[in-house]
Write a protein that holds these residues in place. Structure first.
Motif, PDB file in Angstrom:
ATOM      1  N   PHE A  62       0.858  -1.180   0.000  1.00  0.00           N
ATOM      2  CA  PHE A  62       0.000   0.000   0.000  1.00  0.00           C
ATOM      3  C   PHE A  62       0.894   1.229   0.000  1.00  0.00           C
ATOM      4  N   LYS A  63       0.889   1.969  -1.098  1.00  0.00           N
ATOM      5  CA  LYS A  63       1.724   3.160  -1.248  1.00  0.00           C
ATOM      6  C   LYS A  63       0.903   4.387  -0.886  1.00  0.00           C
ATOM      7  N   PHE A  64       1.225   4.960   0.267  1.00  0.00           N
ATOM      8  CA  PHE A  64       0.593   6.192   0.730  1.00  0.00           C
ATOM      9  C   PHE A  64       1.490   7.365   0.373  1.00  0.00           C
ATOM     10  N   GLN A  65       0.996   8.564   0.561  1.00  0.00           N
ATOM     11  CA  GLN A  65       1.801   9.739   0.239  1.00  0.00           C
ATOM     12  C   GLN A  65       3.057   9.831   1.087  1.00  0.00           C
ATOM     13  N   LYS A  66       2.994   9.355   2.340  1.00  0.00           N
ATOM     14  CA  LYS A  66       4.152   9.505   3.229  1.00  0.00           C
ATOM     15  C   LYS A  66       4.721   8.191   3.749  1.00  0.00           C
ATOM     16  N   GLU A  67       4.110   7.058   3.397  1.00  0.00           N
ATOM     17  CA  GLU A  67       4.613   5.781   3.896  1.00  0.00           C
ATOM     18  C   GLU A  67       4.139   4.632   3.020  1.00  0.00           C
ATOM     19  N   GLU A  68       4.704   3.466   3.273  1.00  0.00           N
ATOM     20  CA  GLU A  68       4.275   2.236   2.609  1.00  0.00           C
ATOM     21  C   GLU A  68       3.960   1.206   3.683  1.00  0.00           C
ATOM     22  N   ILE A  69       2.908   0.451   3.454  1.00  0.00           N
ATOM     23  CA  ILE A  69       2.540  -0.631   4.358  1.00  0.00           C
ATOM     24  C   ILE A  69       2.451  -1.900   3.529  1.00  0.00           C
ATOM     25  N   ILE A  70       3.036  -2.969   4.025  1.00  0.00           N
ATOM     26  CA  ILE A  70       3.039  -4.235   3.299  1.00  0.00           C
ATOM     27  C   ILE A  70       2.229  -5.262   4.073  1.00  0.00           C
ATOM     28  N   GLU A  71       1.368  -5.970   3.359  1.00  0.00           N
ATOM     29  CA  GLU A  71       0.598  -7.078   3.920  1.00  0.00           C
ATOM     30  C   GLU A  71       0.897  -8.322   3.101  1.00  0.00           C
ATOM     31  N   ILE A  72       1.042  -9.450   3.780  1.00  0.00           N
ATOM     32  CA  ILE A  72       1.221 -10.738   3.120  1.00  0.00           C
ATOM     33  C   ILE A  72      -0.081 -11.507   3.298  1.00  0.00           C
ATOM     34  N   ARG A  73      -0.647 -11.977   2.165  1.00  0.00           N
ATOM     35  CA  ARG A  73      -1.944 -12.665   2.220  1.00  0.00           C
ATOM     36  C   ARG A  73      -1.950 -13.853   1.269  1.00  0.00           C
ATOM     37  N   THR A  74      -2.865 -14.772   1.534  1.00  0.00           N
ATOM     38  CA  THR A  74      -3.057 -15.862   0.588  1.00  0.00           C
ATOM     39  C   THR A  74      -3.647 -15.282  -0.695  1.00  0.00           C
ATOM     40  N   ILE A  75      -3.598 -16.046  -1.747  1.00  0.00           N
ATOM     41  CA  ILE A  75      -4.123 -15.574  -3.030  1.00  0.00           C
ATOM     42  C   ILE A  75      -5.623 -15.315  -2.927  1.00  0.00           C
ATOM     43  N   ASP A  76      -6.363 -16.233  -2.323  1.00  0.00           N
ATOM     44  CA  ASP A  76      -7.812 -16.039  -2.198  1.00  0.00           C
ATOM     45  C   ASP A  76      -8.157 -14.894  -1.251  1.00  0.00           C
ATOM     46  N   ASN A  77      -7.432 -14.799  -0.151  1.00  0.00           N
ATOM     47  CA  ASN A  77      -7.684 -13.734   0.825  1.00  0.00           C
ATOM     48  C   ASN A  77      -7.336 -12.357   0.265  1.00  0.00           C
ATOM     49  N   SER A  78      -6.410 -12.304  -0.669  1.00  0.00           N
ATOM     50  CA  SER A  78      -6.041 -11.029  -1.296  1.00  0.00           C
ATOM     51  C   SER A  78      -7.199 -10.440  -2.077  1.00  0.00           C
ATOM     52  N   PHE A  79      -8.012 -11.297  -2.678  1.00  0.00           N
ATOM     53  CA  PHE A  79      -9.163 -10.795  -3.434  1.00  0.00           C
ATOM     54  C   PHE A  79     -10.066  -9.956  -2.538  1.00  0.00           C
ATOM     55  N   GLU A  80     -10.429 -10.474  -1.385  1.00  0.00           N
ATOM     56  CA  GLU A  80     -11.319  -9.750  -0.467  1.00  0.00           C
ATOM     57  C   GLU A  80     -10.693  -8.429  -0.025  1.00  0.00           C
ATOM     58  N   ARG A  81      -9.391  -8.450   0.235  1.00  0.00           N
ATOM     59  CA  ARG A  81      -8.706  -7.237   0.686  1.00  0.00           C
ATOM     60  C   ARG A  81      -8.686  -6.185  -0.425  1.00  0.00           C
ATOM     61  N   LEU A  82      -8.390  -6.591  -1.652  1.00  0.00           N
ATOM     62  CA  LEU A  82      -8.341  -5.646  -2.768  1.00  0.00           C
ATOM     63  C   LEU A  82      -9.727  -5.126  -3.122  1.00  0.00           C
ATOM     64  N   LEU A  83     -10.727  -5.973  -2.990  1.00  0.00           N
ATOM     65  CA  LEU A  83     -12.100  -5.570  -3.310  1.00  0.00           C
ATOM     66  C   LEU A  83     -12.543  -4.371  -2.467  1.00  0.00           C
ATOM     67  N   GLU A  84     -12.030  -4.268  -1.240  1.00  0.00           N
ATOM     68  CA  GLU A  84     -12.357  -3.143  -0.361  1.00  0.00           C
ATOM     69  C   GLU A  84     -11.984  -1.794  -0.983  1.00  0.00           C
ATOM     70  N   PHE A  85     -11.021  -1.797  -1.907  1.00  0.00           N
ATOM     71  CA  PHE A  85     -10.496  -0.547  -2.459  1.00  0.00           C
ATOM     72  C   PHE A  85     -10.991  -0.251  -3.874  1.00  0.00           C
ATOM     73  N   ILE A  86     -11.682  -1.206  -4.489  1.00  0.00           N
ATOM     74  CA  ILE A  86     -12.251  -0.953  -5.810  1.00  0.00           C
ATOM     75  C   ILE A  86     -13.477  -0.069  -5.613  1.00  0.00           C
ATOM     76  N   ASN A  87     -13.551   0.994  -6.361  1.00  0.00           N
ATOM     77  CA  ASN A  87     -14.605   1.996  -6.295  1.00  0.00           C
ATOM     78  C   ASN A  87     -14.381   2.994  -5.168  1.00  0.00           C
ATOM     79  N   ASN A  88     -13.522   2.704  -4.236  1.00  0.00           N
ATOM     80  CA  ASN A  88     -13.221   3.660  -3.187  1.00  0.00           C
ATOM     81  C   ASN A  88     -11.873   3.320  -2.560  1.00  0.00           C
ATOM     82  N   PRO A  89     -10.798   3.924  -2.951  1.00  0.00           N
ATOM     83  CA  PRO A  89     -10.677   5.069  -3.839  1.00  0.00           C
ATOM     84  C   PRO A  89     -10.282   4.736  -5.284  1.00  0.00           C
ATOM     85  N   PHE A  90     -10.038   3.446  -5.623  1.00  0.00           N
ATOM     86  CA  PHE A  90      -9.470   3.145  -6.942  1.00  0.00           C
ATOM     87  C   PHE A  90     -10.522   2.861  -7.999  1.00  0.00           C
ATOM     88  N   LEU A  91     -10.273   3.415  -9.177  1.00  0.00           N
ATOM     89  CA  LEU A  91     -11.165   3.206 -10.318  1.00  0.00           C
ATOM     90  C   LEU A  91     -10.561   2.277 -11.359  1.00  0.00           C
TER      91      LEU A  91
END
Length: 130
Positions: A57-86
């Motif tokens: 996760f690249k923020f304006q002032k920092e980066e945060i890294i998460e390690i997730r399973t392939i299936d679990n990554s879908f749910e995490r990324l879905l949280e950001f589709i439409n808000n804030p990413f288009l």
């Protein structure tokens, strides 16, 4: 069509590219307005001999890294589709696949020629040792 359904279809292409060794990288970009979160970069890693995904996760002032399973990554990324990413762009050695939401939140998925000639090295090493 609901963006959750269409993003699930898009993410199935991510999983396929990981399975067949053509995955190069995945990026979520194009935010709505001026947000603190700028991008999410996704790449495969090997964690405890299991293929997983690193979400940076690249923020304006920092980066945060998460390690997730392939299936679990879908749910995490879905949280950001439409808000804030288009948009989300899957880069593979066979094609680039762009998932976009327009201002009315209509989804388009566009396939283009590949930007990368080589797949992710960590993924290739993992598949070679399977």
């Amino acid at each position: 069509m609901d963006f959750k359904v269409t993003f699930s279809e898009f993410y199935s292409k991510v999983k396929t590219s990981l399975a067949d060794g053509t995955f190069a990288k995945l990026t979520l970009a194009k935010t709505i307005g001026n947000t603190d979160l700028i991008n999410i970069y996704v790449r495969p890693i090997i964690d405890e001999e299991i293929l997983k995904l690193e979400l940076k996760f690249k923020f304006q002032k920092e980066e945060i890294i998460e390690i997730r399973t392939i299936d679990n990554s879908f749910e995490r990324l879905l949280e950001f589709i439409n808000n804030p990413f288009l948009s989300a762009i899957l880069f593979t050695t066979e094609f680039d696949l762009t998932y976009k939401l327009n201002k009315k939140r209509a989804v388009s998925v566009i396939e283009q020629f590949p930007s990368f000639g080589n797949a992710n090295e960590v993924l290739l090493a993992f598949l070679a040792n399977k």
